[in-house]
Enzyme design. Structure first.
Site, PDB file in Angstrom:
ATOM      1  N   SER A  10       0.828  -1.211   0.000  1.00 24.81           N
ATOM      2  CA  SER A  10       0.000   0.000   0.000  1.00 24.81           C
ATOM      3  C   SER A  10       0.865   1.266   0.000  1.00 24.81           C
ATOM      4  O   SER A  10       0.597   2.206  -0.754  1.00 24.81           O
ATOM      5  CB  SER A  10      -0.933   0.001   1.202  1.00 24.81           C
ATOM      6  OG  SER A  10      -0.193  -0.077   2.396  1.00 24.81           O
ATOM      7  N   GLY A  12       4.101   1.621  -0.912  1.00 22.77           N
ATOM      8  CA  GLY A  12       4.867   1.720  -2.155  1.00 22.77           C
ATOM      9  C   GLY A  12       4.009   2.233  -3.304  1.00 22.77           C
ATOM     10  O   GLY A  12       4.432   3.098  -4.085  1.00 22.77           O
ATOM     11  N   ASN A 101       7.979   0.728  10.084  1.00 24.53           N
ATOM     12  CA  ASN A 101       7.477   0.965  11.435  1.00 24.53           C
ATOM     13  C   ASN A 101       8.478   0.450  12.459  1.00 24.53           C
ATOM     14  O   ASN A 101       9.316  -0.385  12.149  1.00 24.53           O
ATOM     15  CB  ASN A 101       6.145   0.229  11.633  1.00 24.53           C
ATOM     16  CG  ASN A 101       4.971   1.071  11.164  1.00 24.53           C
ATOM     17  OD1 ASN A 101       4.974   2.289  11.320  1.00 24.53           O
ATOM     18  ND2 ASN A 101       3.970   0.409  10.604  1.00 24.53           N
ATOM     19  N   ALA A 126      -3.748   3.928   4.085  1.00 23.66           N
ATOM     20  CA  ALA A 126      -3.790   3.410   2.718  1.00 23.66           C
ATOM     21  C   ALA A 126      -4.011   1.906   2.760  1.00 23.66           C
ATOM     22  O   ALA A 126      -3.456   1.218   3.609  1.00 23.66           O
ATOM     23  CB  ALA A 126      -2.487   3.720   1.994  1.00 23.66           C
ATOM     24  N   LYS A 180       5.944   7.507  16.528  1.00 22.26           N
ATOM     25  CA  LYS A 180       5.146   6.548  15.770  1.00 22.26           C
ATOM     26  C   LYS A 180       5.125   5.191  16.482  1.00 22.26           C
ATOM     27  O   LYS A 180       4.088   4.539  16.560  1.00 22.26           O
ATOM     28  CB  LYS A 180       5.732   6.395  14.362  1.00 22.26           C
ATOM     29  CG  LYS A 180       4.960   5.477  13.413  1.00 22.26           C
ATOM     30  CD  LYS A 180       3.732   6.153  12.825  1.00 22.26           C
ATOM     31  CE  LYS A 180       2.824   5.218  12.049  1.00 22.26           C
ATOM     32  NZ  LYS A 180       3.356   4.778  10.764  1.00 22.26           N
ATOM     33  N   ASN A 184       1.881   3.087  17.671  1.00 26.05           N
ATOM     34  CA  ASN A 184       1.693   1.735  17.138  1.00 26.05           C
ATOM     35  C   ASN A 184       1.671   0.684  18.237  1.00 26.05           C
ATOM     36  O   ASN A 184       0.916  -0.280  18.159  1.00 26.05           O
ATOM     37  CB  ASN A 184       2.823   1.387  16.162  1.00 26.05           C
ATOM     38  CG  ASN A 184       2.578   1.969  14.785  1.00 26.05           C
ATOM     39  OD1 ASN A 184       1.457   2.291  14.424  1.00 26.05           O
ATOM     40  ND2 ASN A 184       3.641   2.134  14.022  1.00 26.05           N
ATOM     41  N   ASN A 188      -2.091  -0.685  17.745  1.00 26.91           N
ATOM     42  CA  ASN A 188      -2.114  -1.853  16.862  1.00 26.91           C
ATOM     43  C   ASN A 188      -2.438  -3.163  17.571  1.00 26.91           C
ATOM     44  O   ASN A 188      -3.407  -3.834  17.200  1.00 26.91           O
ATOM     45  CB  ASN A 188      -0.785  -1.947  16.100  1.00 26.91           C
ATOM     46  CG  ASN A 188      -0.863  -1.251  14.754  1.00 26.91           C
ATOM     47  OD1 ASN A 188      -1.890  -1.286  14.097  1.00 26.91           O
ATOM     48  ND2 ASN A 188       0.211  -0.604  14.354  1.00 26.91           N
ATOM     49  N   ASN A 198     -10.306   1.760  16.073  1.00 25.82           N
ATOM     50  CA  ASN A 198      -9.385   2.524  16.920  1.00 25.82           C
ATOM     51  C   ASN A 198     -10.091   3.342  18.012  1.00 25.82           C
ATOM     52  O   ASN A 198      -9.607   3.440  19.142  1.00 25.82           O
ATOM     53  CB  ASN A 198      -8.538   3.467  16.060  1.00 25.82           C
ATOM     54  CG  ASN A 198      -7.650   2.704  15.090  1.00 25.82           C
ATOM     55  OD1 ASN A 198      -7.493   1.487  15.194  1.00 25.82           O
ATOM     56  ND2 ASN A 198      -7.056   3.410  14.133  1.00 25.82           N
ATOM     57  N   GLU A 259       3.222  -6.854  12.001  1.00 27.54           N
ATOM     58  CA  GLU A 259       4.508  -6.196  12.282  1.00 27.54           C
ATOM     59  C   GLU A 259       4.836  -6.234  13.776  1.00 27.54           C
ATOM     60  O   GLU A 259       5.545  -5.363  14.277  1.00 27.54           O
ATOM     61  CB  GLU A 259       4.450  -4.751  11.793  1.00 27.54           C
ATOM     62  CG  GLU A 259       4.363  -4.643  10.287  1.00 27.54           C
ATOM     63  CD  GLU A 259       4.541  -3.208   9.825  1.00 27.54           C
ATOM     64  OE1 GLU A 259       5.696  -2.814   9.571  1.00 27.54           O
ATOM     65  OE2 GLU A 259       3.536  -2.488   9.732  1.00 27.54           O
TER      66      GLU A 259
END
Lengths: 299, 299
Positions: A10, A12, A101, A126, A180, A184, A188, A198, A259
Site C-alpha cells: 500500500s 509503495g 514501522n 492506505a 510513531k 503503534n 495496533n 481505533n 509487524e
C-alpha cells in the site's frame, strides 16, 4: 529527480502514484507478475474518485541502483532480504529513505555504506486493494529526517512534494520514530486483539484502562521524559481515526503476518537490555504471536 | 432426604435430575414460567440418550425452607439476591451447600446463621439447552466439605449419590475452592479472550506462555506452597477437556454476563490486600469486562 521505490504494498503504491507527478519514478516489485501488471495498467489511486498514473515497474531482481533517491517501503520483516539484494550496489543507489514501522530497522541500516540515509514515518491511511490499486483513506503527515549524511535529496523531495502529499523534514529522526512507535505499540496490538475500531480504545472504559497501562509500560521501557506528549499522540490518533481498523487488525483478520516483531518485539529487546519488567508488552506480544500461530494452524 | 435446589441453570438442572432418583427434590427457579414448564414436562437430561424425570419446581418467591438440605447453585453474582430472599427463614432451611465458583462467596456465607454450611466444586461439564433440558457433556468429580457445623447431611448426600454422579467428601474446604479457582482463573479468561477450545492453551506455544504467566501470578497472589499441584491441575483439565469450550467462552459468545468478578475480581481484591502487583490478572480482568461492555453496547 530519479526515484526508485522498493516494495509495492500500500505504501509503495501510494508513494509511486503521488511522486510520479513530478519525478521520474521506478517501482520495484517482489514478483514479475505485479511489475507486468503495473507496466500494462498503471497504478490506480482511489480517493473521492479514481485516477490511473502510468509508471515503469520492475521486479526487484532487476534492480541495479542508479536513482538519486531510493525509498524502501517494505515491511520491517522483509527488510533484511531487500538489504541483502541491494548492499553490493549501494554506491550507485544514491540516497536512501527507509519508511519502516518500529525502530528495529535502525540496527540494520546503520551498517550500510550509503552516503546519505533518511528515515521517516507515515500517518496516511492506505489499503492496497489489488496488485496495482491503492485506496487512500486518510490524509496525514509524512515526516522524515536525516539518519546520516546530507540533507540534499530529502529537501529536494520535500520541496517538490504534491500539495496533498506533503513531506515534513524534521531534525530529530529518533523523535519521529519513537512517536510513531509508541502510537503503534498501543493501538495496533490492542485493536487487533479486541477486534475493534481505533476509537473504541478510548470509548470502552476497560479497554482504555488497558491502553493506559500498555502506554505507561512502553514509555517506561523507552525512558521517555515527556509522557504527556505521547499520551496526546495516542488519544489524537484514536480520535482522528476512530472508525478505522488498524493495520494489525487488518493483517490478522486477513491471515497476513503482522509487524508485531518490529513493534512490541523491539520493545521487549529494549526492556531486556535495560532490565525493565514489561508484563503488558510481553502479554500482547505473545497474544499476537499466538493469533498468527492459530491462523497458520487453521489455514 | 428432602432437598431444595435453588437455581435452575445447567448445574441446578443437573443436580435436580440426578438427586431426584433417591431424594425428594424441589427445584426453585427464578421465574414462574420455568417452574410451570418443569412441573408440566419434567427435566430432560441428555447424555448418550435422553431421559425425563418428573420433579416439583416452584418459583423462588414461594421458597419457605423446610428441606433437610438446600443446595444453592446460582452464579456468584446472583448469590447476594438469593441470600436476601432466604436469610429470614434460615432456621427452617436445614443444612446449606454452596456450589459457586471462585471464593468471593465465602465472605457472604460466613455471616449466615445456619447451623451447617458446606461448600463444593463441580467438574462436570453441563450445558442448559433450554429451560427444562440439560446436556451432561463430561462426567467429573463433585467435591464438597464442611465450611461450618456438622457433616451429617453432606455424608447422607454422598452415601446416597448415584454411581455416575458421585460426591466426594473432603476435609479441607479451602483446598477444594482454591484448586478450582486456580484452574478457572487460567482457563476461563484465556479461552474466552483467545476464542479457542481448552486444549489450545497448551497446544499453542504462545498461549501456553501466557497461561503459565497468569498461573504464576495467581499462585503468587494466593501464596500457594505446592505450585506443581496446581500446574498439574491446569494441564489435566486442558487435556481432558481439550475440545470443549469453557463456560466463560460460552457466556461471552452468547452475550451473557461472565463470572469474571468471582474469579479474577476476587484475585485482584486479594492481591490488593497483600500488596501484590498482578498485571496479567488485571489485564485479563479488564479485557473480559471490556468484552462484556462491548456486548452491551452492541446489543
Amino acid at each position: 529527480m530519479r526515484i526508485g521505490i522498493i516494495g509495492a504494498g500500500s505504501i509503495g503504491l501510494l508513494f509511486s502514484w503521488y511522486l510520479s507527478e513530478k519525478h521520474e519514478v521506478t517501482l520495484y516489485t517482489r514478483t514479475v507478475h505485479q511489475a507486468d501488471l503495473i507496466n500494462r495498467k498503471g497504478v490506480t489511486l482511489v480517493k473521492e474518485t479514481e485516477e490511473v498514473r502510468k509508471l515503469p515497474a520492475k521486479p526487484m531482481d532487476e534492480w541495479v541502483g542508479g536513482d538519486d533517491l531510493t525509498i524502501i517501503t517494505v515491511k520491517q520483516y522483509q527488510l533484511q532480504e531487500v538489504l541483502f539484494q541491494i548492499e553490493d550496489k549501494l554506491d550507485e543507489a544514491g540516497s536512501l529513505l527507509f519508511l519502516q514501522n518500529g525502530m528495529g530497522h535502525l540496527k540494520l541500516i546503520e551498517k550500510l555504506q550509503s552516503s546519505s540515509i533518511y528515515v521517516g514515518s507515515i500517518e496516511h491511511g492506505a489499503v492496497r486493494e489489488s496488485a496495482a490499486r491503492v485506496r487512500h483513506n486518510g490524509a496525514g503527515a509524512i515526516r522524515a529526517a536525516v539518519f546520516k549524511g546530507s540533507l540534499v535529496r530529502l529537501e529536494e523531495l520535500a520541496n517538490n512534494a504534491p500539495e496533498d502529499f506533503s513531506i515534513q523534514v524534521e531534525t530529530d529522526y529518533y523523535e519521529i520514530l519513537v512517536r510513531k512507535l509508541v502510537v503503534n505499540a498501543v493501538i495496533n496490538p490492542l485493536t487487533a486483539v479486541f477486534q475493534v475500531q481505533n476509537g473504541i480504545l478510548l470509548a470502552n472504559p476497560f479497554y482504555r484502562k488497558i491502553a493506559m497501562s500498555l502506554l505507561e509500560e512502553t514509555l517506561c521501557v523507552l525512558e521517555t521524559a515527556d509522557k504527556e506528549k505521547h499520551y496526546r499522540d495516542v488519544v489524537n490518533v484514536c480520535e482522528k481515526t476512530a472508525s478505522n481498523y488498524s493495520s494489525m487488525y487488518a493483517d490478522l483478520s486477513q491471515g497476513r503476518r503482522t509487524e508485531i516483531d518490529a513493534i512490541l518485539g523491539f520493545l521487549i529487546e529494549e526492556a531486556e537490555k535495560r532490565g525493565v519488567h514489561c508484563p503488558y508488552i510481553c502479554n500482547y506480544y505473545h497474544m499476537i504471536k499466538g493469533k498468527e500461530f492459530q491462523g497458520e494452524v487453521v489455514t
